[in-house]
Motif scaffolding. Structure first.
Motif, PDB file in Angstrom:
ATOM      1  N   ALA A   1     -23.028  32.035  -1.533  1.00  0.00           N
ATOM      2  CA  ALA A   1     -23.939  31.925  -2.829  1.00  0.00           C
ATOM      3  C   ALA A   1     -23.991  30.361  -3.054  1.00  0.00           C
ATOM      4  CB  ALA A   1     -22.888  32.487  -4.010  1.00  0.00           C
ATOM      5  N   GLY A   2     -24.154  29.672  -1.973  1.00  0.00           N
ATOM      6  CA  GLY A   2     -24.585  28.184  -2.008  1.00  0.00           C
ATOM      7  C   GLY A   2     -23.393  27.316  -2.604  1.00  0.00           C
ATOM      8  N   VAL A   3     -22.150  28.161  -2.450  1.00  0.00           N
ATOM      9  CA  VAL A   3     -20.831  26.917  -2.916  1.00  0.00           C
ATOM     10  C   VAL A   3     -19.962  27.049  -1.600  1.00  0.00           C
ATOM     11  CG1 VAL A   3     -19.165  26.903  -4.639  1.00  0.00           C
ATOM     12  CG2 VAL A   3     -21.309  27.772  -5.109  1.00  0.00           C
TER      13      VAL A   3
ATOM     14  N   HIS B   1     -16.026  22.930  -2.702  1.00  0.00           N
ATOM     15  CA  HIS B   1     -16.145  22.874  -4.029  1.00  0.00           C
ATOM     16  C   HIS B   1     -15.174  23.512  -4.780  1.00  0.00           C
ATOM     17  CE1 HIS B   1     -20.713  22.737  -2.724  1.00  0.00           C
ATOM     18  NE2 HIS B   1     -20.265  21.599  -3.214  1.00  0.00           N
ATOM     19  N   VAL B   2     -14.678  24.795  -4.211  1.00  0.00           N
ATOM     20  CA  VAL B   2     -13.540  25.512  -4.664  1.00  0.00           C
ATOM     21  C   VAL B   2     -12.465  25.946  -3.780  1.00  0.00           C
ATOM     22  CG1 VAL B   2     -12.878  27.355  -6.428  1.00  0.00           C
ATOM     23  CG2 VAL B   2     -15.357  26.270  -6.449  1.00  0.00           C
ATOM     24  N   VAL B   3     -11.390  25.697  -4.285  1.00  0.00           N
ATOM     25  CA  VAL B   3     -10.193  26.277  -3.215  1.00  0.00           C
ATOM     26  C   VAL B   3      -9.221  27.367  -3.866  1.00  0.00           C
ATOM     27  CG1 VAL B   3      -7.889  25.793  -2.176  1.00  0.00           C
ATOM     28  CG2 VAL B   3      -9.904  24.052  -2.110  1.00  0.00           C
TER      29      VAL B   3
ATOM     30  N   PRO C   1     -26.027  25.266  -8.743  1.00  0.00           N
ATOM     31  CA  PRO C   1     -26.096  25.557  -7.472  1.00  0.00           C
ATOM     32  C   PRO C   1     -26.475  24.056  -6.497  1.00  0.00           C
ATOM     33  CG  PRO C   1     -28.061  25.967  -8.927  1.00  0.00           C
ATOM     34  CD  PRO C   1     -26.860  25.907  -9.608  1.00  0.00           C
ATOM     35  N   SER C   2     -26.680  23.121  -7.218  1.00  0.00           N
ATOM     36  CA  SER C   2     -27.063  21.897  -6.596  1.00  0.00           C
ATOM     37  C   SER C   2     -25.955  21.165  -6.044  1.00  0.00           C
ATOM     38  CB  SER C   2     -27.784  21.049  -7.614  1.00  0.00           C
ATOM     39  OG  SER C   2     -27.072  20.579  -8.731  1.00  0.00           O
TER      40      SER C   2
ATOM     41  N   THR D   1     -25.134  29.789 -10.547  1.00  0.00           N
ATOM     42  CA  THR D   1     -24.716  30.682  -9.770  1.00  0.00           C
ATOM     43  C   THR D   1     -23.307  31.394 -10.333  1.00  0.00           C
ATOM     44  OG1 THR D   1     -25.423  29.532  -7.769  1.00  0.00           O
ATOM     45  CG2 THR D   1     -23.789  31.235  -7.331  1.00  0.00           C
ATOM     46  N   ALA D   2     -23.466  32.651 -10.409  1.00  0.00           N
ATOM     47  CA  ALA D   2     -22.707  33.463 -11.124  1.00  0.00           C
ATOM     48  C   ALA D   2     -21.599  34.105 -10.280  1.00  0.00           C
ATOM     49  CB  ALA D   2     -22.889  34.612 -11.933  1.00  0.00           C
TER      50      ALA D   2
END
Length: 489
Positions: free
Chosen positions: A335-337, A383-385, A453-454, A243-244
């Motif tokens: 975006a799946g994240v 997953h990301v902050v 993406p998983s 995923t970009a």
């Protein structure tokens, strides 16, 4: 003195080197070595080169001298690709000379694949072996010839030839001993922005075996062929396996930044944009007209407030159709994240970039702790902050895998307690403030995050740097997640 002694004395002095010359013998030997090695190096750079037909591409393989070593692929007029595959002084250079455009175009139109990577890898291996053989045939005679012309001594010729052979073997040994196939996954591109994705290729396209060297060059050759054959249309990259997401920060009212975002979104298949703040300079309502360009990007846009952004700025952005403001600890999935973030607690629109005072750091850390507490209460980890200033990330170390921030207008990275923190430069080149004599002109810095993406984990980062106001010249550096800020022992 007897006649026999006189005869022996004369014979001895005829054979021996005079003392005054013997004193300079080490310098003479050193001169022979230096001259012969220099002659061999000059011959290597100027005379050694082989033609390699790799599929539909004709290239010239040659060796150059470089402290960095590595591999360089020149694709005129598109740009140059370099990879730190090995240490110097030898650098492998591949110059694309010709592409059978008609043949490639016919393949593309008829849906036929280009020659396989295995076939083109064999072509590359053959070319590299031919280059190595020609290097020996050129370097050693050149060193011998120059030694003979300069010193006119058979022993000097033998010494010079041996020194050149030793230097060649030593350089090849250094290249072999320091070879890293992982570097093939981290190319650096310099050239036209529009052609970057075609040459760099997929994120997971590089192999990790010893044969990866020739396979990677073959893959690049295929990319070049498609680039020329499609006459400007780019192949699909980097592929559906990641995923970009485009990451920007510190735009500071520079409208050109949004044009670059638009190009990157189109060319790399970007699925979302994340912004770590300071979109404005003063946070005034008059600056909101620049922010309207965000809606034209056509993808979800995640944003956190910077110290130059006001509550007015945040309210305006929250009203745009594709913008999600992260503030307060809510975890959103885009975006799946999974993403989370908090805005900068300080509003200092007139302050230049500077490290915060101790009081300021305490305030920033407190904001990070509030976010960490909110995430604990939710029980759903992102997953990301996203935060704006680096001290805000510190309470999150060990709690989340990846934290993004900005503020300091330069790229930085660190890994603490398993958390990777990445800091971005100014995506607006510090904005229009560069013209008032404050910060000075900066390059436009953006990054493309490739996420699995998983599980939302980081696979690679493409660091995009555009020099100043122009948008044609770009430096594009791909880095794998494992190479970013290794955990300190």
């Amino acid at each position: 003195m007897s006649p026999h002694a006189l005869s022996f004395d004369r014979h001895r002095h005829a054979r021996d080197v005079p003392p005054v010359l013997d004193r300079y013998r080490p310098l003479r030997l050193l001169a022979v070595v230096v001259v012969s090695v220099a002659a061999g190096a000059a011959a290597l750079v100027t005379l050694v080169g082989v033609r390699a037909d790799v599929g539909p591409v004709e290239a010239r393989l040659s060796l150059g001298l470089s402290f960095e070593g590595g591999t360089a692929v020149d694709v005129p007029p598109v740009g140059r690709l370099t990879m730190g595959t090995h240490a110097g002084p030898l650098q492998l250079r591949a110059d694309v000379r010709n592409v059978d455009v008609e043949a490639v175009t016919a393949m593309i139109r008829r849906g036929r694949p280009l020659p396989t990577v295995e076939t083109m890898s064999a072509d590359v291996r053959s070319g590299v072996l031919g280059l190595a053989g020609r290097s020996v045939l050129v370097v050693l005679p050149a060193a011998a010839l120059v030694s003979a012309l300069v010193f006119r001594d058979r022993r000097a010729v033998l010494l010079g030839t041996g020194a050149a052979a030793g230097a060649l073997v030593l350089s090849a040994g250094v290249a072999a001993a320091t070879f890293s196939s992982e570097a093939l996954e981290e190319p650096q591109y310099e050239g036209l922005l529009a052609q970057a994705p075609a040459l760099v290729g997929g994120v997971r396209g590089a192999a990790t075996a010893v044969d990866a060297y020739s396979a990677r060059l073959a893959e690049l050759t295929g990319n070049v062929a498609q680039l020329y054959g499609a006459l400007g249309s780019l192949p699909d990259v980097p592929g559906p396996d990641t995923t970009a997401v485009l990451w920007v920060s510190d735009v500071h009212n520079n409208p050109a930044a949004y044009g670059v975002m638009r190009e990157l979104i189109d060319q790399f298949g970007i699925q979302a944009v994340v912004d770590t703040g300071d979109s404005t300079d003063l946070g005034s309502a008059a600056e909101n007209v620049v922010l309207d360009r965000i809606e034209d990007l056509g993808v979800p846009y995640l944003w956190v407030r910077g110290n130059h952004d006001s509550a007015t700025t945040q309210n305006y952005l929250s009203g745009l159709s594709n913008v999600t403001v992260l503030d307060g600890g809510d975890v959103v999935e885009v975006a799946g994240v999974r993403w989370a973030g908090v805005g900068d607690p300080r509003y200092t629109p007139v302050k230049r970039v500077a490290e915060p005072s101790e009081v300021g750091r305490l305030e920033l850390r407190a904001a990070g702790r509030r976010l960490a507490t909110a995430l604990d209460q939710q029980g759903r980890r992102p997953h990301v902050v996203l935060v704006h200033e680096r001290p805000m990330a510190e309470p999150l170390f060990g709690q989340v895998p990846l934290v993004l921030d900005g503020h300091v207008h330069e790229r930085r990275e660190r890994r603490v307690d398993g958390t990777l923190e990445l800091t971005l430069g100014s995506s607006g080149g510090a904005g229009l403030r560069t013209f008032d004599g404050g910060d000075g002109a900066l390059p436009l810095a953006m990054s493309i995050l490739h996420l699995d993406p998983s599980d939302g984990s980081l696979v690679a980062v493409d660091e995009v740097t555009l020099a100043g106001i122009g948008r044609d010249a770009v430096t594009f550096q791909r880095r794998s997640a494992s190479s970013l800020a290794p955990e300190p022992e």
